[in-house]
Scaffold this active site. Structure first.
Site, PDB file in Angstrom:
ATOM      1  N   CYS A 162       0.825  -1.206   0.000  1.00 56.52           N
ATOM      2  CA  CYS A 162       0.000   0.000   0.000  1.00 56.52           C
ATOM      3  C   CYS A 162       0.865   1.264   0.000  1.00 56.52           C
ATOM      4  O   CYS A 162       1.581   1.531  -0.949  1.00 56.52           O
ATOM      5  CB  CYS A 162      -0.970  -0.067   1.178  1.00 56.52           C
ATOM      6  N   HIS A 163       0.829   2.053   1.082  1.00 50.65           N
ATOM      7  CA  HIS A 163       1.665   3.248   1.204  1.00 50.65           C
ATOM      8  C   HIS A 163       3.033   2.928   1.807  1.00 50.65           C
ATOM      9  O   HIS A 163       3.879   3.805   1.924  1.00 50.65           O
ATOM     10  CB  HIS A 163       0.969   4.311   2.062  1.00 50.65           C
TER      11      HIS A 163
END
Length: 186
Positions: free
Chosen positions: A111-112
């Site tokens: 994800c991030h």
């Protein structure tokens, strides 16, 4: 005996992490016999998130100033927006991540989470994926960003979002089982 018996894995995380991106990989590697430690910026507890809602709190096992990449066989970097954004401003956390690459050890980010890889300057020439909103950051850091469920490049495993966790976890286990990647570049 599990595939990862005898392996020790760090999960680097702080307040604001996407809870399922910590709990699911942690369960997957523990189920295969690995010892897992949550490493954070401070001792005590850290706050998980379920998207934009507060989730559970988790106990920190070690602080980043008390550990070394040499203590572990691999590293997992969960996402969530606030988590990597805070971690990447901490020099010790960034050095901790970079040291895994210097030591050719498996690193996994979802994800991030790849924001930490951008900050650690370890993406040049690597094929990676991430949450689409940080695509430009990954490209600007020299990464070859692709929109795929899971990508593995010389011991670096990346995925886009919680929906990719099953594929991500399988590759995390595979890379940890293989161990050191001598051809891995920092």
């Amino acid at each position: 005996m599990g595939k990862l018996t005898g392996k020790k894995v760090a999960i680097l995380v702080t307040d604001g992490f996407e809870q399922v991106e910590l709990t699911e990989p942690m369960k997957a590697v523990k189920d295969e016999g690995a010892e897992v430690e949550i490493v954070s910026l401070k001792s005590g507890e850290i706050q998980g998130m379920n998207h934009d809602e507060k989730g559970d709190k988790f106990p920190v096992d070690k602080t980043v100033d008390s550990v070394s990449a040499s203590d572990y066989n691999g590293l997992i970097l969960p996402g969530g927006v606030a988590n990597p954004d805070t971690l990447r401003t901490n020099k010790q956390a960034v050095k901790f991540v970079r040291d895994f690459f210097d030591q050719h050890k498996p690193v996994s980010a979802i994800c991030h989470g790849p924001w930490m890889l951008v900050e650690a300057d370890v993406l040049k020439g690597r094929k990676v994926t991430s949450f689409p909103s940080i695509k430009t950051d990954v490209i600007n850091a020299g990464g070859n960003w692709v929109d795929e469920e899971v990508v593995v490049d010389q011991g670096l495993t990346t995925s886009r979002k919680p929906d990719d966790l099953a594929a991500f976890n399988a590759k995390v286990i595979e890379e940890l089982r293989e161990g050191k990647h001598d051809r891995q570049t920092a």
